[in-house]
Scaffold this motif. Structure first.
Motif, PDB file in Angstrom:
ATOM      1  N   TYR A 190       1.046  -1.046  -0.057  1.00  0.00           N
ATOM      2  CA  TYR A 190      -0.162   0.397   0.459  1.00  0.00           C
ATOM      3  C   TYR A 190       0.908   1.440   0.008  1.00  0.00           C
ATOM      4  N   HIS A 191       2.065   1.168  -0.727  1.00  0.00           N
ATOM      5  CA  HIS A 191       2.532   1.917  -0.214  1.00  0.00           C
ATOM      6  C   HIS A 191       2.435   3.006  -2.297  1.00  0.00           C
ATOM      7  N   VAL A 192       1.897   4.337  -2.144  1.00  0.00           N
ATOM      8  CA  VAL A 192       1.721   5.082  -2.915  1.00  0.00           C
ATOM      9  C   VAL A 192       2.629   6.182  -3.190  1.00  0.00           C
ATOM     10  N   LEU A 193       3.632   6.346  -4.514  1.00  0.00           N
ATOM     11  CA  LEU A 193       4.089   7.122  -4.538  1.00  0.00           C
ATOM     12  C   LEU A 193       3.269   8.430  -6.453  1.00  0.00           C
ATOM     13  N   ASN A 210      -4.643  18.394  -5.701  1.00  0.00           N
ATOM     14  CA  ASN A 210      -4.821  16.988  -6.448  1.00  0.00           C
ATOM     15  C   ASN A 210      -4.623  15.550  -5.878  1.00  0.00           C
ATOM     16  N   PHE A 211      -3.064  15.890  -5.897  1.00  0.00           N
ATOM     17  CA  PHE A 211      -2.446  14.105  -5.269  1.00  0.00           C
ATOM     18  C   PHE A 211      -3.054  13.833  -4.383  1.00  0.00           C
ATOM     19  N   ARG A 212      -3.321  14.673  -2.867  1.00  0.00           N
ATOM     20  CA  ARG A 212      -3.655  15.180  -1.862  1.00  0.00           C
ATOM     21  C   ARG A 212      -5.436  14.213  -2.035  1.00  0.00           C
ATOM     22  N   PHE A 229       2.068   7.239   1.568  1.00  0.00           N
ATOM     23  CA  PHE A 229       2.108   8.099   0.232  1.00  0.00           C
ATOM     24  C   PHE A 229       3.323   9.458   0.597  1.00  0.00           C
ATOM     25  N   SER A 230       3.629   9.118  -0.592  1.00  0.00           N
ATOM     26  CA  SER A 230       5.543   9.641  -0.906  1.00  0.00           C
ATOM     27  C   SER A 230       4.706  10.213  -2.429  1.00  0.00           C
ATOM     28  N   ALA A 244       0.265  17.385   3.676  1.00  0.00           N
ATOM     29  CA  ALA A 244      -0.484  16.377   5.113  1.00  0.00           C
ATOM     30  C   ALA A 244      -0.302  14.855   4.812  1.00  0.00           C
ATOM     31  N   GLN A 245      -0.023  13.565   5.263  1.00  0.00           N
ATOM     32  CA  GLN A 245       0.233  12.566   5.398  1.00  0.00           C
ATOM     33  C   GLN A 245       0.722  11.859   3.852  1.00  0.00           C
ATOM     34  N   ILE A 246       1.790  13.055   3.193  1.00  0.00           N
ATOM     35  CA  ILE A 246       1.959  12.276   2.371  1.00  0.00           C
ATOM     36  C   ILE A 246       4.035  12.750   2.450  1.00  0.00           C
ATOM     37  N   GLU A 247       4.821  12.095   2.629  1.00  0.00           N
ATOM     38  CA  GLU A 247       6.036  11.862   2.213  1.00  0.00           C
ATOM     39  C   GLU A 247       6.361  13.274   1.314  1.00  0.00           C
TER      40      GLU A 247
END
Length: 365
Positions: A190-193, A210-212, A229-230, A244-247
């Motif tokens: 479940y890693h999404v980049l 939009n990616f967020r 999420f990255s 938020a929640q994305i590296e």
């Protein structure tokens, strides 16, 4: 004036799975018919160029174009190396991406230079070739009275051009690009980049916000999953604020992205070189991430690797470019003439998230 009878039906975003394309002949896009029935085992007419290339070698000019153009142009190098590997087992790359090309499955020697990208045999008088994305047309191959195979992906266009120029059959039926070796052995579940880089951010960037929203949609579909999420941000723009929640990973070199991609189960990105690189990334066991490219201005059937794991979400204008085998750069089309048809940020994040999860196998519908 009546406006309720459109000439084309490309009025909403579309989702397209990667891999070979077979369509009914009356539904095929514009393209050039191959002069031989390739799918039926026929070969191209013999050409004297083959012996000349095997005797004198070859030089492929990939120009000073962006990473995506270079990566898809490697299909030409693959075709030339495939034909001359006995005479010239290790062609040479010179250019600014030597570290990346050293990880390519083509057996290359590499030299770092500040000039254009080139690959060729180290011979005195090699035959010159040039990879120009605007030149090769979509190719159609008749399967039977009702069906054609459509070779619209740019790498296969290049590959088939070399097949015809040399007059010898080549081995790939689709997805002829060489791959790039990652060292990471397995993805993180479940890693999404997300890939937010692009050559024209004002026209081709889906946008960090939009990616967020895509991340939010994925999380809502499966709230108990261990989501990670990255996002890769462009090196030539200021570092974006924390999301938020994305590296956020700001401006990594392309070669460093290989192992980043290998850790992801899913890559969603703008129509750009790093997204293509994700589709060409191979872990040690040969697997790679599922990749979904987002297409606003350019043909979504052309600017892909052709891999079965390289999928597309396209605006109505991108679909129009695919049907007409047109290019806004080559043909001088201003996509704003078609009003909002090329607005990538208008594509619903829910649509992208649902399709991406289906492609990755996280859900069926």
């Amino acid at each position: 004036m009546r406006t309720d009878h459109p000439l084309i039906s490309t009025v909403s975003p579309t989702c397209r799975r990667g891999g070979p394309t077979l369509v009914r002949r009356e539904q095929a896009p514009l393209g050039r018919l191959l002069p031989y029935r390739r799918a039926a085992g026929e070969s191209p007419p013999p050409q004297p160029t083959l012996n000349a290339v095997r005797q004198n070698g070859w030089h492929l000019d990939l120009g000073s174009r962006g990473l995506g153009d270079v990566l898809l142009g490697l299909a030409m190098a693959q075709a030339l190396q495939e034909t001359t590997r006995e005479q010239f087992p290790q062609p040479a790359y010179a250019g600014p991406q030597a570290d990346l090309l050293a990880r390519c499955t083509l057996p290359l020697s590499v030299t770092s230079t500040n000039g254009p990208h080139s690959i060729g045999t180290e011979t005195p008088t090699p035959r010159a070739f040039e990879a120009v994305p605007e030149i090769p047309p979509t190719r159609l191959d008749i399967i039977d009275a009702n069906v054609v195979q459509v070779h619209a992906a740019l790498p296969m266009r290049y590959y088939l051009d070399i097949e015809q120029i040399l007059g010898t059959p080549l081995g790939a039926d689709a997805d002829p690009c060489p791959q790039f070796r990652a060292t990471e052995p397995a993805p993180t579940p479940y890693h999404v980049l997300f890939v937010s880089t692009t050559s024209r951010p004002e026209r081709k960037d889906y946008g960090i916000d939009n990616f967020r929203t895509i991340a939010d949609c994925l999380t809502a579909r499966r709230p108990d999953a261990p989501w990670q999420f990255s996002l890769i941000a462009a090196p030539d723009r200021p570092a974006p604020p924390p999301v938020a929640q994305i590296e956020v990973i700001h401006g990594p070199p392309a070669v460093d992205c290989l192992d980043l991609f290998a850790t992801a189960e899913l890559v969603i990105g703008n129509d750009t070189g790093l997204t293509h690189l994700a589709a060409l990334t191979a872990r040690p066991d040969g697997t790679g991430p599922t990749v979904v490219g987002l297409y606003g201005r350019h043909a979504h059937t052309k600017w892909v690797t052709g891999s079965t794991r390289h999928h597309a979400v396209a605006t109505p204008f991108s679909q129009l470019m695919s049907i007409a085998d047109a290019c806004p750069v080559r043909d001088g089309y201003d996509d704003t003439t078609w009003s909002t048809a090329s607005e990538l940020r208008a594509v619903p994040a829910e649509l992208i998230a649902k399709f991406a999860g289906q492609c990755t196998g996280w859900w069926d519908s």
